[in-house]
Design an enzyme around this catalytic site. Structure first.
Site, PDB file in Angstrom:
ATOM      1  N   SER A 190       0.811  -1.221   0.000  1.00 14.77           N
ATOM      2  CA  SER A 190       0.000   0.000   0.000  1.00 14.77           C
ATOM      3  C   SER A 190       0.845   1.272   0.000  1.00 14.77           C
ATOM      4  CB  SER A 190      -0.970  -0.046   1.185  1.00 14.77           C
ATOM      5  OG  SER A 190      -1.936   0.964   1.091  1.00 14.77           O
TER       6      SER A 190
ATOM      7  N   ASP B 231      -5.921   2.277  -3.333  1.00 13.70           N
ATOM      8  CA  ASP B 231      -7.149   2.178  -2.539  1.00 13.70           C
ATOM      9  C   ASP B 231      -7.412   3.432  -1.709  1.00 13.70           C
ATOM     10  OD1 ASP B 231      -5.257   1.815  -0.550  1.00 13.70           O
ATOM     11  OD2 ASP B 231      -6.106  -0.047   0.240  1.00 13.70           O
TER      12      ASP B 231
END
Length: 445
Positions: free
Chosen positions: A102, A245
């Protein structure tokens, strides 16, 4: 959550080369996952990754393990996490696997799984995979070994999905947008989505080299985006993190627009269009200004623990469709199954286009409260500082002084011996003084 050896709240993550992010561990993880998932009858697994150099090594290891268990791997190449969730659904694959850490630096990486419906794997399946990891690897007969292939049009499929979440009657032709893809997984997706919807796009953070993901670019560091928006006299900027995301935005004046403000805009627009079902879910860290602004609109608001997993759980518990973290995870269950930066950004752009309003003006209905965060290190052998009477007394005094126009949040870090002291209120000087007063009480224990 039960005690687990490997899986955390967001899969398995760590520094590449250190356990558990090693080739041998990941190969065995692929095998164990294959053994568990094969019981459900499917023989294909989608594998996507971000742009970290270690992704090549880890996807090869996963594929070898899956093949030994008799499952075939479908590679997407660099692809946002929410795209893997989407492709897992559309291919009816037994699961999707994302290789990403991430927003972390390039030297970290991780593995997380999606189930057939594009949601995170149920706890019971993760536990079954961990149990399988304790066994010796065995290989299926040669005729039953899994294969590997590429989904050649994966990016195009996801681009069309994203565009379909933007209203047909609207266009972005009036907007000049700077997009920052963090040298991550959205680099070949987000600029194309925006251009195909008509926007004039200036792209930065779109030259991944394997080691520059999240490096002074993207949702965790918007300084380059702010400077470019002002230099280009753009209408706004949009930043994603390394796996796509999260989304953070910047208005035409260079002001940062975080996940709280993005959720406010989307929830208010949903209310205006008669499409909002229920309320909105934030976290313990969501700004009090969000809560008050939603209350003014008559939109119910609930707080979950910090973490997109907990936001989603609270949304499902209440039957609500919108949730977000101030860090930029925005979950819109009417559009997708997980946090999706591109889809969330498009909903804000739709509100701008429909109302002929700037991002700055759309944010103006929500007054952000100053939020002061102080981290205090403590020694574990001195006991729990939060249980100490002197800390409780000072905290109670501050809460009484703030009344209903502010709040105090004390919580332990999940990874270090730190107490996080957060004080929020209308007066920045006052809340700063209050935060340090509580921090001093914690230090004195």
């Amino acid at each position: 959550m039960s005690n687990r050896k490997y899986f955390g709240t967001d899969g398995i993550r760590g520094r590449v080369g250190d356990a558990p992010i090693t080739p041998d561990f990941v190969l065995k993880l692929g095998w164990a996952a294959g053994k568990v998932l094969a019981r459900h009858g499917s023989r294909k697994i989608i594998i996507g990754k971000d742009t970290r150099i270690s992704g090549y090594m880890l996807e090869s290891a996963l594929e070898a393990g899956l093949a030994a268990a008799g499952l075939s791997a479908l590679f997407t190449g660099p692809m946002p996490t929410p795209a893997v969730a989407y492709l897992t659904r559309t291919f009816r694959a037994e699961a999707g696997i994302v290789i990403s850490a991430s927003h972390n630096p390039f030297y970290d990486n991780g593995i997380k799984f999606f189930s057939i419906d594009g949601t995170k794997l149920p706890d019971a399946v993760e536990e079954a995979i961990e149990a399988e990891m304790e066994k010796e690897i065995s290989c299926v007969d040669s005729a039953e070994l899994g294969k590997a292939s590429r989904i050649v049009d994966a990016a195009g499929r996801y681009i069309e999905f994203c565009k379909a979440t933007f209203p047909n009657e609207l266009s972005l032709s009036e907007l000049k947008i700077v997009v920052d893809c963090a040298n991550g997984a959205t680099y070949h997706i987000a600029p194309n989505v925006l251009r195909e919807l008509g926007a004039n796009v200036i792209a930065i953070g779109c030259e991944p080299n394997g080691v520059n993901i999240n490096a002074e670019v993207g949702a965790t560091d918007v300084r380059a985006l702010q400077a470019r928006v002002l230099a280009e006299k753009a209408d706004l900027g949009i930043a994603f993190d390394g796996d796509g995301d999260r989304v953070i935005m910047v208005d035409h004046e260079g002001n940062k627009v975080d996940g709280d403000q993005i959720m406010y805009i989307i929830a208010r627009e949903g209310l205006r269009q008669g499409q909002l079902r229920g309320g909105a879910v934030g976290t313990l860290m969501s700004n009090m200004g969000l809560e008050l602004a939603l209350k003014q609109l008559g939109i119910p608001f609930a707080r979950a623990k910090v973490g997109d997993r907990y936001v989603l759980e609270k949304m499902q518990e209440k039957g609500w469709r919108i949730g977000a973290e101030n860090s930029g995870h925005v979950i819109l269950l009417d559009k997708t199954t997980t946090g999706d930066g591109i889809v969330a950004g498009l909903q804000v752009l739709a509100a701008m286009a429909r109302n002929h309003m700037s991002l700055h003006d759309l944010c103006s209905g929500m007054k952000m409260f100053p939020q002061i965060l102080v981290n205090v290190r403590y020694t574990a052998d001195s006991g729990d500082p939060l249980e100490h009477e002197s800390v409780k007394a000072v905290t109670a005094e501050v809460e009484a002084a703030l009344g209903s126009r502010g709040r105090v949040l004390l919580r332990k870090s999940g990874t270090e011996p730190l107490i996080r002291v957060m004080v929020e209120g209308e007066d920045e000087a006052q809340v700063t003084e209050f935060a340090h007063r509580i921090a001093d009480a914690v230090k004195a224990v």
